[in-house]
Design a protein around this motif. Structure first.
Motif, short mmCIF file in Angstrom:
data_model
loop_
_atom_site.label_atom_id
_atom_site.label_comp_id
_atom_site.label_asym_id
_atom_site.label_seq_id
_atom_site.Cartn_x
_atom_site.Cartn_y
_atom_site.Cartn_z
N VAL A 1 -23.18 5.93 37.98
CA VAL A 1 -22.95 7.13 38.95
C VAL A 1 -21.65 7.82 38.33
O VAL A 1 -22.03 9.13 38.18
N PHE A 2 -20.71 7.16 38.20
CA PHE A 2 -19.41 7.76 37.91
C PHE A 2 -19.12 8.19 36.46
O PHE A 2 -18.61 9.19 36.15
N SER A 3 -19.78 7.23 35.78
CA SER A 3 -19.73 7.37 34.23
C SER A 3 -20.71 8.27 33.51
O SER A 3 -20.62 9.08 32.70
N GLN B 1 -23.63 9.73 34.92
CA GLN B 1 -24.31 10.97 35.43
C GLN B 1 -23.10 12.12 35.82
O GLN B 1 -23.54 13.07 35.42
N LEU B 2 -22.16 11.46 36.59
CA LEU B 2 -20.91 12.32 36.58
C LEU B 2 -19.89 12.65 35.51
O LEU B 2 -19.44 13.69 35.56
N GLY B 3 -19.73 11.74 34.82
CA GLY B 3 -18.94 11.71 33.56
C GLY B 3 -17.58 11.96 34.03
O GLY B 3 -16.65 12.18 33.34
N TRP B 4 -17.21 11.25 35.32
CA TRP B 4 -15.70 11.37 35.57
C TRP B 4 -14.90 10.15 35.14
O TRP B 4 -13.73 10.36 35.08
N THR B 5 -15.48 9.19 34.69
CA THR B 5 -14.87 7.73 34.21
C THR B 5 -15.37 7.30 33.01
O THR B 5 -16.47 7.65 32.85
N LYS C 1 -8.17 6.32 34.18
CA LYS C 1 -9.44 6.37 34.61
C LYS C 1 -10.23 5.30 34.01
O LYS C 1 -11.44 5.02 34.53
#
Length: 315
Positions: free
Chosen positions: A154-156, A158-162, A181
């Protein structure tokens, strides 16, 4: 208190020796010599036997144990079979990463679980209480490796936040934001199970405290409810919860083995998993003893904190 701590420290010695004997016997009772797996398969039989003899693997297991224990007493855990490096050096190289992950996980578990446990206890049988209870059960039942993979997706992905894994961006300059991060997801996953258990312990403890006479007296004096709960009640309610913090130290070593493998975090846990697959016994023994040491130290810290939080407790 000082004499009690000294007695407990002395008691640690036979406990750790007993753990080392059992661990050493279990590992070396396995068939085959693990060091042979890491020898060059093209060398001659004579050279192979010479290397095995040099490593002392032909000696009886009690002789190997006594030799290992003597080296450990001098701070030498031997040489890794697979990496040909001193085990102590390998552990010290990974130890800061694991301590950072554990400290962050403990911090997250405490600042999230304790307030939620208090809220759940003070609003017993409300929707908030049921919601916190349901969330705690979900946290206890969710496997760390599955939660880690889902958070990465999800965060890495798809969203690329972490970042997907690692402790820092390769080739980039040192940055606290970059380290955070990389740290946030593995620390959150490692804290999840302990967070859920800590919430339940806090709720149960606070339910006993809020019905005590001194709490009703404080309310009768006109103190604010927040002051009554957090100043008068929480300090006494935290005494049983301290046990959880003492026991969370060794369990985090086991949990970090899975979490560090999922996130590629270069810590002691990942080193332990790699050593297990390679049957690198010196590394396994060193990390096993490190976990045992954390267990006895955690119990000692819990006992000391009992007396700090409750002056009525004497040793």
């Amino acid at each position: 208190m000082t004499s009690y701590i000294i007695r407990r420290l002395i008691m640690m010695i036979p406990i750790l020796i007993g753990i080392s004997i059992i661990s050493f016997a279990i590992m070396y009772a396995a068939p085959g010599k693990p060091a042979i797996l890491n020898l060059d398969p093209e060398i001659s039989a004579e050279v192979r036997e010479a290397q095995i003899e040099r490593l002392g693997l032909n000696d009886p297991i009690p002789v190997q144990y006594v030799r290992w224990l003597g080296n450990v007493a001098q701070g030498d855990f031997g040489t890794s079979y697979s990496r040909k490096m001193p085990v102590t050096e390998m552990i010290l190289d990974r130890l800061p990463n694991t301590l950072l992950l554990m400290a962050t996980s403990l911090f997250l578990a405490a600042i999230i679980a304790i307030p939620f446990g208090v809220i759940s206890a003070t609003r017993q049988y409300s929707l908030t209480d049921y919601g916190v209870t349901f969330g705690s059960f979900i946290g206890l039942a969710t496997p760390n490796f599955w939660l880690g993979i889902m958070l990465i997706m999800v965060f890495s992905v798809q969203l690329g936040w972490t970042p997907i894994g690692g402790v820092a961006t390769i080739g980039a300059d040192f940055s606290i934001l970059d380290r955070l991060k990389h740290l946030i997801l593995p620390a959150l996953v490692l804290a999840t199970a302990d967070m859920a258990g800590l919430t339940r312990y806090t709720r149960s403890s606070m339910l006993e405290v809020v019905n005590q006479d001194y709490i009703r007296t404080a309310r009768a004096k006109g103190f604010r409810e927040r002051r009554v709960i957090y100043k008068h009640g929480l300090r006494n309610g935290l005494i049983p919860v301290i046990t959880m913090f003492g026991l969370m130290l060794p369990t985090m070593i086991g949990g970090s083995a899975i979490v560090e493998s999922v996130f590629g975090w270069p810590g002691i846990g990942k080193l332990f998993i790699d050593a297990t697959f390679q049957r690198d016994y010196p590394v396994i023994m060193a990390i096993t003893m490190f976990g045992a040491l954390l267990t006895v130290i955690g119990n000692l810290i819990a006992d000391i904190l009992y007396a700090v939080l409750d002056p009525r407790i004497e040793y």
